[in-house]
Scaffold this motif. Structure first.
Motif, PDB file in Angstrom:
ATOM      1  N   GLN A   1      49.360  33.127  36.444  1.00  0.00           N
ATOM      2  CA  GLN A   1      49.858  33.702  37.683  1.00  0.00           C
ATOM      3  C   GLN A   1      50.515  35.064  37.470  1.00  0.00           C
ATOM      4  O   GLN A   1      50.636  35.850  38.416  1.00  0.00           O
ATOM      5  CB  GLN A   1      50.870  32.737  38.320  1.00  0.00           C
ATOM      6  CG  GLN A   1      51.152  32.993  39.792  1.00  0.00           C
ATOM      7  CD  GLN A   1      49.983  32.616  40.691  1.00  0.00           C
ATOM      8  OE1 GLN A   1      49.196  31.754  40.331  1.00  0.00           O
ATOM      9  NE2 GLN A   1      49.880  33.259  41.850  1.00  0.00           N
TER      10      GLN A   1
ATOM     11  N   ASN B   1      48.155  40.683  35.254  1.00  0.00           N
ATOM     12  CA  ASN B   1      47.934  41.888  36.071  1.00  0.00           C
ATOM     13  C   ASN B   1      46.883  42.770  35.413  1.00  0.00           C
ATOM     14  O   ASN B   1      46.793  42.819  34.178  1.00  0.00           O
ATOM     15  CB  ASN B   1      49.251  42.678  36.225  1.00  0.00           C
ATOM     16  CG  ASN B   1      50.137  42.095  37.307  1.00  0.00           C
ATOM     17  OD1 ASN B   1      49.680  41.861  38.425  1.00  0.00           O
ATOM     18  ND2 ASN B   1      51.386  41.832  36.972  1.00  0.00           N
ATOM     19  N   PRO B   2      46.057  43.472  36.230  1.00  0.00           N
ATOM     20  CA  PRO B   2      46.014  43.438  37.697  1.00  0.00           C
ATOM     21  C   PRO B   2      45.543  42.091  38.224  1.00  0.00           C
ATOM     22  O   PRO B   2      44.935  41.309  37.494  1.00  0.00           O
ATOM     23  CB  PRO B   2      45.025  44.552  38.041  1.00  0.00           C
ATOM     24  CG  PRO B   2      44.181  44.702  36.838  1.00  0.00           C
ATOM     25  CD  PRO B   2      45.056  44.395  35.659  1.00  0.00           C
ATOM     26  N   GLN B   3      45.796  41.837  39.485  1.00  0.00           N
ATOM     27  CA  GLN B   3      45.576  40.517  40.076  1.00  0.00           C
ATOM     28  C   GLN B   3      44.116  40.097  40.056  1.00  0.00           C
ATOM     29  O   GLN B   3      43.822  38.890  40.079  1.00  0.00           O
ATOM     30  CB  GLN B   3      46.109  40.494  41.506  1.00  0.00           C
ATOM     31  CG  GLN B   3      46.236  39.092  42.077  1.00  0.00           C
ATOM     32  CD  GLN B   3      46.916  39.077  43.423  1.00  0.00           C
ATOM     33  OE1 GLN B   3      47.041  40.120  44.073  1.00  0.00           O
ATOM     34  NE2 GLN B   3      47.356  37.912  43.859  1.00  0.00           N
TER      35      GLN B   3
ATOM     36  N   GLN C   1      43.272  37.503  37.620  1.00  0.00           N
ATOM     37  CA  GLN C   1      43.613  36.125  37.974  1.00  0.00           C
ATOM     38  C   GLN C   1      42.430  35.446  38.662  1.00  0.00           C
ATOM     39  O   GLN C   1      42.106  34.289  38.365  1.00  0.00           O
ATOM     40  CB  GLN C   1      44.833  36.100  38.900  1.00  0.00           C
ATOM     41  CG  GLN C   1      46.114  36.609  38.292  1.00  0.00           C
ATOM     42  CD  GLN C   1      47.272  36.522  39.269  1.00  0.00           C
ATOM     43  OE1 GLN C   1      47.266  35.690  40.190  1.00  0.00           O
ATOM     44  NE2 GLN C   1      48.265  37.381  39.097  1.00  0.00           N
ATOM     45  N   HIS C   2      41.797  36.175  39.588  1.00  0.00           N
ATOM     46  CA  HIS C   2      40.637  35.614  40.293  1.00  0.00           C
ATOM     47  C   HIS C   2      39.485  35.340  39.317  1.00  0.00           C
ATOM     48  O   HIS C   2      38.800  34.319  39.440  1.00  0.00           O
ATOM     49  CB  HIS C   2      40.183  36.572  41.389  1.00  0.00           C
ATOM     50  CG  HIS C   2      41.166  36.739  42.496  1.00  0.00           C
ATOM     51  ND1 HIS C   2      41.406  35.757  43.445  1.00  0.00           N
ATOM     52  CD2 HIS C   2      41.995  37.768  42.814  1.00  0.00           C
ATOM     53  CE1 HIS C   2      42.320  36.170  44.291  1.00  0.00           C
ATOM     54  NE2 HIS C   2      42.692  37.390  43.943  1.00  0.00           N
TER      55      HIS C   2
ATOM     56  N   TRP D   1      38.646  43.905  43.924  1.00  0.00           N
ATOM     57  CA  TRP D   1      39.504  44.785  43.143  1.00  0.00           C
ATOM     58  C   TRP D   1      39.728  46.127  43.871  1.00  0.00           C
ATOM     59  O   TRP D   1      40.838  46.633  43.933  1.00  0.00           O
ATOM     60  CB  TRP D   1      38.871  45.009  41.772  1.00  0.00           C
ATOM     61  CG  TRP D   1      39.641  45.917  40.863  1.00  0.00           C
ATOM     62  CD1 TRP D   1      41.009  46.034  40.775  1.00  0.00           C
ATOM     63  CD2 TRP D   1      39.090  46.819  39.909  1.00  0.00           C
ATOM     64  NE1 TRP D   1      41.342  46.959  39.817  1.00  0.00           N
ATOM     65  CE2 TRP D   1      40.184  47.456  39.264  1.00  0.00           C
ATOM     66  CE3 TRP D   1      37.793  47.136  39.520  1.00  0.00           C
ATOM     67  CZ2 TRP D   1      40.001  48.408  38.263  1.00  0.00           C
ATOM     68  CZ3 TRP D   1      37.609  48.072  38.517  1.00  0.00           C
ATOM     69  CH2 TRP D   1      38.695  48.704  37.898  1.00  0.00           C
TER      70      TRP D   1
ATOM     71  N   PRO E   1      41.630  44.893  47.964  1.00  0.00           N
ATOM     72  CA  PRO E   1      42.221  43.541  47.922  1.00  0.00           C
ATOM     73  C   PRO E   1      42.905  43.162  49.233  1.00  0.00           C
ATOM     74  O   PRO E   1      44.122  43.198  49.362  1.00  0.00           O
ATOM     75  CB  PRO E   1      43.233  43.656  46.778  1.00  0.00           C
ATOM     76  CG  PRO E   1      43.633  45.088  46.779  1.00  0.00           C
ATOM     77  CD  PRO E   1      42.430  45.873  47.223  1.00  0.00           C
TER      78      PRO E   1
ATOM     79  N   ASP F   1      44.895  29.248  44.910  1.00  0.00           N
ATOM     80  CA  ASP F   1      45.163  30.224  43.852  1.00  0.00           C
ATOM     81  C   ASP F   1      46.640  30.543  43.689  1.00  0.00           C
ATOM     82  O   ASP F   1      46.990  31.496  43.004  1.00  0.00           O
ATOM     83  CB  ASP F   1      44.394  31.518  44.133  1.00  0.00           C
ATOM     84  CG  ASP F   1      42.895  31.313  44.087  1.00  0.00           C
ATOM     85  OD1 ASP F   1      42.464  30.317  43.473  1.00  0.00           O
ATOM     86  OD2 ASP F   1      42.157  32.132  44.657  1.00  0.00           O
ATOM     87  N   VAL F   2      47.516  29.767  44.314  1.00  0.00           N
ATOM     88  CA  VAL F   2      48.949  30.012  44.212  1.00  0.00           C
ATOM     89  C   VAL F   2      49.623  28.812  43.562  1.00  0.00           C
ATOM     90  O   VAL F   2      49.075  27.708  43.533  1.00  0.00           O
ATOM     91  CB  VAL F   2      49.568  30.290  45.603  1.00  0.00           C
ATOM     92  CG1 VAL F   2      49.023  31.585  46.184  1.00  0.00           C
ATOM     93  CG2 VAL F   2      49.296  29.139  46.562  1.00  0.00           C
TER      94      VAL F   2
END
Length: 292
Positions: free
Chosen positions: A95, A98-100, A103-104, A163, A166, A247-248
């Motif tokens: 979680q 970075n960058p987010q 995570q995906h 990306w 977003p 995703d959280v």
């Protein structure tokens, strides 16, 4: 009369306050979050370990067979479930990546690999059906590689768009892509599993292994179809409902229900049904002719 009946109809009963409070307490508790994520990691670890043991058993039993479809399927299950185990074991660290977009990628990639792994079963069944009818199977395998290449290329494109832009629309698009892919996989299992099932039913009853293979194909096709259909429905629901976001960190109960229904239970059932490994090859003994 109809309008009066509608006006007088009782309102939907809300969730009991105790249950709603428990749900919010579990979702907001770091201890519960860690406990649920560690439980998912343990379940995935058990499936990964069982797949690895199966690969080792097959290699020990018939090393001369090489990388058969069964061995590749078990090895891919080991990789997919091992990746899921690691992700849930280090969910809080994921979680913070970075960058987010990364995570995906980390969260979505095992799902794509899950699709590839189980699409191999549909390919195997299609090859059996084609061989039984005397048809060429080379196009099936090349088609399998092409479809997977297109799927991974499209997923990379979705990641790039997410990306660069977003926003919520891109997140919805990403989830709908997984939903559409899951629906296609369910159709594939219904098509090729059903075709092989009907072909086996036409075999003579006394055919060796016919009843066992018939039961095996029917159960696996039903499990995989339901699994991918459930994934499709839940992804569509998550795409348009922010409270169902997987995703959280603060939705651990939904994570547990989702991954238990669409990956853990189906994988465990399929691996149990396909637990048989090839028999050891027995070379015919040499019998010298009698001089008499």
């Amino acid at each position: 009369m109809a309008a009066a009946a509608l006006l007088s109809a009782p309102a939907p009963v809300p969730l009991p306050a105790a249950f709603a409070g428990w749900w919010e307490h579990v979702n907001g508790s770091p201890a519960w979050q860690d406990g649920i994520f560690w439980a998912l990691a343990a379940l995935y670890g058990l499936i990964a370990a069982s797949s690895f043991i199966q690969v080792a058993r097959i290699q020990h039993r018939v090393p001369e067979y090489g990388w058969t479809t069964q061995k590749v399927f078990q090895f891919l299950n080991f990789l997919v479930n091992g990746a899921r185990c690691s992700i849930f074991a280090f969910r809080r660290q994921v979680q913070l990546v970075n960058p987010q977009i990364f995570q995906h990628v980390i969260l979505d990639l095992p799902g794509l690999a899950f699709f590839t792994t189980y699409a191999m079963l549909a390919l195997f069944w299609a090859e059996i059906s084609y061989q039984a009818r005397g048809l060429d199977t080379d196009g099936l395998r090349s088609g399998f590689y092409t479809i997977n290449g297109v799927v991974y290329a499209m997923q990379v494109l979705v990641w790039v768009l997410l990306w660069l832009n977003p926003n919520s629309s891109m997140l919805v698009l990403s989830k709908l892509f997984i939903a559409g892919l899951s629906f296609s996989a369910a159709l594939g299992f219904l098509l090729y599993g059903g075709r092989l099932f009907l072909m086996l039913k036409r075999f003579p009853i006394e055919s060796k292994g016919r009843q066992q293979k018939l039961s095996e194909v029917g159960r696996v096709a039903a499990i995989c179809s339901c699994c991918f259909l459930a994934r499709c429905v839940m992804m569509c629901f998550a795409a348009f409902n922010k409270d169902a976001d997987l995703d959280v960190l603060d939705h651990p109960i939904l994570n547990f229900i989702y991954y238990l229904l669409v990956e853990i239970v189906p994988s465990a059932l399929v691996l149990y049904i396909l637990r048989r490994i090839p028999s050891k090859l027995k070379l015919a003994r040499y019998h010298p002719l009698s001089s008499g």
